[in-house]
Design a protein around this motif. Structure first.
Motif, mmCIF file in Angstrom:
data_model
loop_
_atom_site.group_PDB
_atom_site.id
_atom_site.type_symbol
_atom_site.label_atom_id
_atom_site.label_comp_id
_atom_site.label_asym_id
_atom_site.label_seq_id
_atom_site.Cartn_x
_atom_site.Cartn_y
_atom_site.Cartn_z
ATOM 1 N N ASN A 43 0.815 -1.215 0.071
ATOM 2 C CA ASN A 43 -0.088 -0.076 -0.105
ATOM 3 C C ASN A 43 1.018 1.348 0.182
ATOM 4 O OD1 ASN A 43 -2.462 -1.459 0.272
ATOM 5 N ND2 ASN A 43 -1.880 -1.995 2.333
ATOM 6 N N GLN A 44 0.253 2.567 -0.053
ATOM 7 C CA GLN A 44 0.829 3.582 -0.185
ATOM 8 C C GLN A 44 1.811 3.882 1.218
ATOM 9 O OE1 GLN A 44 -1.043 7.165 -1.643
ATOM 10 N NE2 GLN A 44 -0.111 8.300 0.436
ATOM 11 N N GLY A 45 3.113 4.353 1.054
ATOM 12 C CA GLY A 45 3.666 4.128 2.296
ATOM 13 C C GLY A 45 4.667 2.837 2.702
ATOM 14 N N ASP A 46 4.362 1.765 2.157
ATOM 15 C CA ASP A 46 4.911 0.399 2.121
ATOM 16 C C ASP A 46 6.271 0.377 1.262
ATOM 17 O OD1 ASP A 46 2.794 -0.348 3.835
ATOM 18 O OD2 ASP A 46 1.991 -1.501 2.322
ATOM 19 N N PHE A 47 7.051 -0.118 2.066
ATOM 20 C CA PHE A 47 8.491 -0.410 1.175
ATOM 21 C C PHE A 47 9.242 -1.730 1.736
ATOM 22 C CE2 PHE A 47 10.148 1.369 5.060
ATOM 23 C CZ PHE A 47 11.450 0.631 5.137
ATOM 24 N N MET A 48 9.743 -2.439 0.531
ATOM 25 C CA MET A 48 10.404 -3.543 0.935
ATOM 26 C C MET A 48 11.952 -3.326 0.567
ATOM 27 S SD MET A 48 8.080 -6.688 -0.706
ATOM 28 C CE MET A 48 8.308 -6.112 -2.378
ATOM 29 N N VAL A 49 12.922 -3.963 1.364
ATOM 30 C CA VAL A 49 14.257 -3.981 1.171
ATOM 31 C C VAL A 49 14.492 -5.448 0.988
ATOM 32 C CG1 VAL A 49 16.365 -4.075 2.293
ATOM 33 C CG2 VAL A 49 14.620 -2.304 2.820
ATOM 34 N N ILE A 50 15.045 -6.153 -0.410
ATOM 35 C CA ILE A 50 14.966 -7.521 -1.017
ATOM 36 C C ILE A 50 16.492 -7.760 -1.061
ATOM 37 C CG2 ILE A 50 14.215 -8.842 -2.613
ATOM 38 C CD1 ILE A 50 12.183 -6.707 -3.228
ATOM 39 N N SER A 51 16.675 -8.489 -0.412
ATOM 40 C CA SER A 51 18.284 -9.106 -0.531
ATOM 41 C C SER A 51 18.305 -10.179 -1.722
ATOM 42 C CB SER A 51 18.569 -10.163 0.732
ATOM 43 O OG SER A 51 17.827 -11.414 0.793
ATOM 44 N N PRO A 52 19.589 -10.227 -2.080
ATOM 45 C CA PRO A 52 19.883 -11.317 -3.551
ATOM 46 C C PRO A 52 19.252 -12.582 -3.333
ATOM 47 C CG PRO A 52 21.877 -9.987 -2.744
ATOM 48 C CD PRO A 52 20.989 -9.864 -1.644
ATOM 49 N N GLU A 53 19.367 -13.122 -2.047
ATOM 50 C CA GLU A 53 18.656 -14.313 -2.025
ATOM 51 C C GLU A 53 17.256 -14.414 -2.347
ATOM 52 O OE1 GLU A 53 20.838 -12.878 -0.003
ATOM 53 O OE2 GLU A 53 22.375 -14.428 0.435
ATOM 54 N N ASP A 54 16.557 -13.519 -1.980
ATOM 55 C CA ASP A 54 14.952 -13.392 -2.136
ATOM 56 C C ASP A 54 14.797 -13.104 -3.746
ATOM 57 O OD1 ASP A 54 14.260 -13.788 0.504
ATOM 58 O OD2 ASP A 54 14.528 -11.559 1.133
ATOM 59 N N MET A 55 15.824 -12.564 -4.337
ATOM 60 C CA MET A 55 15.626 -12.140 -5.937
ATOM 61 C C MET A 55 15.892 -13.532 -6.607
ATOM 62 S SD MET A 55 14.156 -9.255 -6.783
ATOM 63 C CE MET A 55 14.917 -8.990 -8.249
ATOM 64 N N GLN A 56 15.834 -14.709 -6.228
ATOM 65 C CA GLN A 56 16.156 -15.647 -7.252
ATOM 66 C C GLN A 56 15.287 -16.000 -8.319
ATOM 67 O OE1 GLN A 56 17.063 -19.132 -4.707
ATOM 68 N NE2 GLN A 56 18.749 -18.090 -3.605
ATOM 69 N N GLU A 57 14.195 -15.899 -8.136
ATOM 70 C CA GLU A 57 13.018 -16.092 -9.089
ATOM 71 C C GLU A 57 12.477 -14.738 -9.432
ATOM 72 O OE1 GLU A 57 10.333 -19.209 -8.451
ATOM 73 O OE2 GLU A 57 11.889 -20.598 -7.432
ATOM 74 N N GLY A 58 13.012 -13.637 -9.079
ATOM 75 C CA GLY A 58 12.441 -12.235 -9.542
ATOM 76 C C GLY A 58 11.270 -11.597 -8.776
#
Length: 539
Positions: A60-75
């Motif tokens: 939602n508006q104001g939400d943000f995510m910090v994504i590590s390389p491990e969590d980006m394996q499938e995009g």
């Protein structure tokens, strides 16, 4: 350059990409361009569902995510729920550099927070993002400038998170103070002392306490004293002066005035009216009688066993099909039931004065008033409803601040299917869409309930929040269903118990699920975990 999987405070940042995007259809980021690259996604406007590897949820508006390389394996994939969303995307490398005797040691590190978070200072964050984006778009930008601008953005983000944490800490503090006041209501409390303990000024404490409880501190302590007094008055062989002293009043006359002001009738009248033995022919009526202050020891539950619901299932109920002989042996002073037993009215009247409530054609408020009038304490029902409405308004505001215009849908699950409760189902709509004024999902306003064969069909309604009613012995496995939104587990009671007490307790549960529940995300073994769907179990 070394490697580390520790979450640490980096002191070196290399910005790899900055984009500010307006997205109106599904947007995908297939994978990180480097195995060390970290991603920050911030929603500036709008609402979207996200999918990250095999997990996901809502942004939602104001939400943000910090994504590590491990969590980006499938995009990563974002799908707008609103017409479009306005998001910021930053890709970066982070490291911690320190001077050793033989030279510099540089370790790659993860940003100190990972996963999904929320901040309210979105305008300030937006300003820093624009500055970073403008610098990035220049033909000849330098990383030193990018680092300075990024650190300003990051500091604003961390300050926003800290503000949210302080608000959560304040709620927990107010809850603790309210619980202490309730447990020790006979004691004297000074606002100045409570404010000093809470770390707030007296004025701010007064405002925050009223927002949290719907009452001022003085109103709260007086009401808790009277609730305790009601319990003591209906006990056998307890005199009014003893009750007054027990709840903190030295002057019995002042106690009597306060009791009438808050409860609705004088204490002697309350005590006399509620000493009767009452046979109850429908479980929901128990909730109305308990709300009025009737002692559970004075109630004789008489209904079919299959009607019993928590918390009354432990009460020994006679079987009414129709056991008039056993009912006569119990010698009740009054009998209260619904119009469903109208064919037996003459036989019931021969046992004791009987009041039959038109259950399906009148509301729970009408039921409460009719029962109170029968007992000779109509004013008690009026006073109870006054405080209930105060509580509902305060709860409505707290929920609105937490979820805004997000939609809420109630569902009861069982083996092999589920039932969706629409806006025309009064047991749910009265509390959710009436008293609390949350928004129902589109498409649920034209039916009372809809039976479905699989929880997967819930996707059609795109609810932001799903209140899932199921018993512990069933415990539907929602994780195998690709549900969007947040799933909040709850028991059938009190939500489907159409009574005054049921509604009051449902408000408390709604606050727990919709206003106080924390994000179901955590760090574990050096990687962030996103639960899909987000499941908060408060049963």
């Amino acid at each position: 350059m070394g490697k580390t999987d520790k979450y640490s405070d980096p002191n070196v940042i290399t910005v790899n990409d900055v984009q500010v995007l307006s997205i109106s259809k599904e947007w995908k980021l297939v994978e990180a361009r480097d195995r060390s690259e970290q991603i920050i996604i911030l929603v500036i406007e709008g609402r979207a569902s996200f999918r990250l590897d095999k997990t996901g949820g809502m942004l939602n508006q104001g939400d943000f995510m910090v994504i590590s390389p491990e969590d980006m394996q499938e995009g990563l994939a974002l799908l707008p729920i609103t017409e479009s969303i306005y998001v910021c995307y930053v890709a970066l490398f982070a490291a911690h550099a320190r001077k050793e005797r033989d030279g510099w040691l540089i370790d790659e590190v993860m940003l100190p927070i990972q996963g999904k978070h929320h901040i309210e200072t979105i305008s300030l964050i937006h300003h820093h993002i624009e500055q970073l984006h403008l610098a990035w778009r220049k033909d000849h930008f330098d990383q030193a400038t990018m680092q300075i601008l990024f650190w300003k953005l990051w500091q604003a983000i961390m300050a926003g998170i800290t503000l949210q944490e302080k608000k959560t800490d304040r709620q927990q503090l107010l809850q603790g103070i309210a619980e202490h006041m309730e447990q020790h209501c006979e004691e004297t409390f000074q606002i100045e002392e409570m404010a000093r303990y809470s770390g707030m000024t007296p004025t701010l404490f007064y405002q925050q306490f009223k927002e949290y409880t719907s009452l001022t501190p003085l109103q709260f302590i007086n009401r808790k004293r009277m609730e305790k007094a009601c319990q003591l008055l209906v006990a056998e062989d307890v005199m009014i002066p003893e009750v007054a002293s027990e709840v903190g009043y030295r002057d019995v006359y002042y106690f009597s005035r306060m009791f009438k002001k808050i409860v609705g009738v004088p204490p002697y009248r309350f005590k006399k009216s509620l000493q009767k033995k009452i046979a109850v022919l429908h479980p929901a009526i128990i909730g109305d009688l308990l709300a009025l202050g009737v002692s559970i020891q004075h109630l004789i539950p008489v209904w079919e066993k299959h009607r019993q619901k928590r918390p009354y299932s432990q009460m020994e109920a006679a079987t009414l099909e129709f056991d008039l002989y056993r009912l006569r042996q119990m010698e009740p002073d009054l009998i209260v039931g619904t119009d469903q037993v109208a064919p037996w009215l003459e036989q019931l009247e021969a046992i004791a004065p009987t009041q039959l409530i038109p259950f399906k054609t009148t509301t729970w408020r009408d039921h409460l008033q009719q029962i109170a009038t029968m007992l000779g304490i109509a004013e008690v029902a009026t006073s109870w409803l006054y405080y209930y409405d105060l509580k509902a308004v305060a709860a409505r505001e707290r929920i609105r601040k937490k979820i805004g215009n997000e939609t809420v849908m109630a569902v009861r699950a069982w083996d092999g299917g589920a039932r969706i409760f629409g806006a025309r189902r009064r047991k749910i709509s009265d509390i959710l869409y009436g008293d609390l004024q949350v928004r129902p999902p589109v498409g649920t306003d034209h039916f009372a309930f809809l039976d479905i064969e699989s929880l997967d069909e819930l996707q059609d309604f795109q609810a932001d929040h799903i209140l899932l009613f199921d018993e512990r012995k069933i415990r539907t496995d929602v994780r195998k269903h690709r549900l969007k939104g947040n799933v909040h587990r709850a028991g059938v009671y009190p939500w489907l118990h159409y009574s005054a007490l049921g509604h009051e307790q449902a408000i408390s549960e709604a606050l727990t699920h919709l206003a106080e529940s924390q994000e179901c995300t955590k760090k574990e073994s050096g990687s962030s975990i996103f639960l899909r769907p987000q499941v908060c179990d408060n049963d």
